[in-house]
Enzyme design. Sequence first.
Site, PDB file in Angstrom:
ATOM      1  N   THR A  49       0.827  -1.214   0.000  1.00  0.00           N
ATOM      2  CA  THR A  49       0.000   0.000   0.000  1.00  0.00           C
ATOM      3  C   THR A  49       0.859   1.260   0.000  1.00  0.00           C
ATOM      4  O   THR A  49       0.341   2.374   0.038  1.00  0.00           O
ATOM      5  CB  THR A  49      -0.928   0.013   1.222  1.00  0.00           C
ATOM      6  N   HIS A  54       6.389  -0.117   7.199  1.00  0.00           N
ATOM      7  CA  HIS A  54       6.596   0.756   8.354  1.00  0.00           C
ATOM      8  C   HIS A  54       6.618  -0.101   9.625  1.00  0.00           C
ATOM      9  O   HIS A  54       6.506  -1.330   9.558  1.00  0.00           O
ATOM     10  CB  HIS A  54       5.509   1.836   8.426  1.00  0.00           C
ATOM     11  N   HIS A  57       4.451  -3.037  10.483  1.00  0.00           N
ATOM     12  CA  HIS A  57       4.733  -4.354   9.884  1.00  0.00           C
ATOM     13  C   HIS A  57       5.824  -5.099  10.640  1.00  0.00           C
ATOM     14  O   HIS A  57       6.075  -6.279  10.368  1.00  0.00           O
ATOM     15  CB  HIS A  57       5.195  -4.200   8.427  1.00  0.00           C
ATOM     16  N   LYS A  91     -10.930  -0.992   8.650  1.00  0.00           N
ATOM     17  CA  LYS A  91     -10.788   0.295   7.971  1.00  0.00           C
ATOM     18  C   LYS A  91     -12.163   0.949   7.913  1.00  0.00           C
ATOM     19  O   LYS A  91     -13.161   0.288   7.654  1.00  0.00           O
ATOM     20  CB  LYS A  91     -10.242   0.093   6.543  1.00  0.00           C
ATOM     21  N   ARG A  95     -10.428   1.841   0.508  1.00  0.00           N
ATOM     22  CA  ARG A  95      -9.086   2.240   0.105  1.00  0.00           C
ATOM     23  C   ARG A  95      -9.108   2.804  -1.308  1.00  0.00           C
ATOM     24  O   ARG A  95      -9.925   2.416  -2.134  1.00  0.00           O
ATOM     25  CB  ARG A  95      -8.135   1.039   0.124  1.00  0.00           C
ATOM     26  N   GLN A 182      -7.837 -13.755   0.060  1.00  0.00           N
ATOM     27  CA  GLN A 182      -6.853 -14.175   1.054  1.00  0.00           C
ATOM     28  C   GLN A 182      -6.987 -15.664   1.358  1.00  0.00           C
ATOM     29  O   GLN A 182      -5.984 -16.350   1.576  1.00  0.00           O
ATOM     30  CB  GLN A 182      -6.998 -13.355   2.339  1.00  0.00           C
ATOM     31  N   ASP A 203      -6.707  -8.199  13.631  1.00  0.00           N
ATOM     32  CA  ASP A 203      -7.726  -7.753  12.678  1.00  0.00           C
ATOM     33  C   ASP A 203      -7.854  -8.710  11.496  1.00  0.00           C
ATOM     34  O   ASP A 203      -8.786  -8.588  10.698  1.00  0.00           O
ATOM     35  CB  ASP A 203      -7.413  -6.338  12.184  1.00  0.00           C
ATOM     36  N   LYS A 238      -1.766   6.426  18.551  1.00  0.00           N
ATOM     37  CA  LYS A 238      -1.603   5.283  17.652  1.00  0.00           C
ATOM     38  C   LYS A 238      -0.143   4.860  17.575  1.00  0.00           C
ATOM     39  O   LYS A 238       0.748   5.689  17.382  1.00  0.00           O
ATOM     40  CB  LYS A 238      -2.125   5.632  16.254  1.00  0.00           C
ATOM     41  N   LYS A 241       3.211   6.029  14.844  1.00  0.00           N
ATOM     42  CA  LYS A 241       3.133   7.404  14.358  1.00  0.00           C
ATOM     43  C   LYS A 241       3.979   8.300  15.252  1.00  0.00           C
ATOM     44  O   LYS A 241       4.043   8.115  16.459  1.00  0.00           O
ATOM     45  CB  LYS A 241       1.687   7.917  14.393  1.00  0.00           C
ATOM     46  N   THR A 242       4.635   9.272  14.660  1.00  0.00           N
ATOM     47  CA  THR A 242       5.340  10.291  15.411  1.00  0.00           C
ATOM     48  C   THR A 242       5.065  11.629  14.752  1.00  0.00           C
ATOM     49  O   THR A 242       5.318  11.801  13.557  1.00  0.00           O
ATOM     50  CB  THR A 242       6.850  10.013  15.503  1.00  0.00           C
TER      51      THR A 242
END
Length: 428
Positions: A49, A54, A57, A91, A95, A182, A203, A238, A241-242
């Site tokens: 995606t 990141h 993962h 989600k 997407r 999947q 999830d 979350k 994230k920064t």
Amino acid sequence: MYLGGMNMSSDFFQELKDRGLVFQTTDEAALEKQLNEESVKLYVGFDPTADSLHIGHLLPILMLRRFQLQGHVPIALVGGGTGMIGDPSFKDQERQLNTLSIVQEWSQSIKDQLSRFIDFDDEKAPAVLANNYDWLGSISLIDFLRDVGKNFTINYMMSKESVKRRIESGISYTEFAYQLLQAYDFLKLYENHGCLLQLGGSDQWGNITSGIELLRREKEVQGFGLTMPLITKADGTKFGKTEGNAVWLDPEKTTPYEFYQFWINTDDRDVIKFLKYFTFLSLTEITAIEQEFTAAPESRVAQKALAKEVTTLVHGEEKYRQAVHISQALFSGELKTLSSEEISQGFKGVPSYEITTEDGSQLLDLLVASKIVSSRRQAREDLQNGAIYVNGDRIQSVDYELREEDKLSGKHTIIRRGKKKYFLFTFA
């Protein structure tokens, strides 16, 4: 490939549970027996995606590596096909669909990144790299509906939490059918490689159990599923994230220094949990760190261990040492010790101004030209009041001119105004 100080466990599955890495499993007793008695082939899917993975993962990537260290065979599945669709799991909205060329480009980037963590040349248990576009890109709609769709009722598909959460807000047939894609992946990986176990975040439970159902119906074999917990932070923000931005594994998107800073700033309430999740330190070593940290939290020994292990794992020891050096230089004010690369990392995102020969070298004029200050009057006041620093040195002369020795590595001059406002001069 850096692995840290992991000790082999006689009961691998129990160690996973002790680390908090097991959220749900199908037939836990049978899975534990199989893992402890024979080599198992397992897979995790990574949909492309973006052009980089990141730290969201990182947990499943490291899980594959943990299994490989125990002699199991990990399969890293790049979703070149499913990435064209998009997983609706947890989600809130549809997407955006990407073109085939973009997804293929991103798939290649992800393959390259995965090879840094998983050993595809291991003599005993070499990992397998697969791309589901190889089978999803060529199957016809008629064949897919006959061979896969016939195995699932609408009621079964509607019962999945990932679908139920989207019914009220709306879900397209495209994303509704994702669980079938999947499930088909699991079937193909069983046929091609003998894969019997799928890992994923919590999830993914609905998608994983659909794959197990397809294996049961089509092959009459028992597949297994194991999910890891979705990572939450104690402060409610979350994970991954920064300052609103994702923390990427690609050093061009998130520098090793930024990456190190993310981990060194881990909340006290999260740090021991993250040591268990993200490092290969043994549980005994982590317990010792926890005891030292509990006795003296101000030492931040746990955060330092976490930042060292994960930064070294992802970027290598040299980049870890570099990140520590940048941090120490910024804290101490010894900016002149920084190399050009370290300055670029440590001051990424800091306002910068390129100085040309027309700008001259008088500091007062440069402060105005670069908009560090709004006027010459303000520049004079700041200089006279001692609010301006050049490479960590306080400058109070209104007539000060930048010299060659002020150009760090011949390229940069670091300006600080007040206590925390940094600016970067670069030279054309």
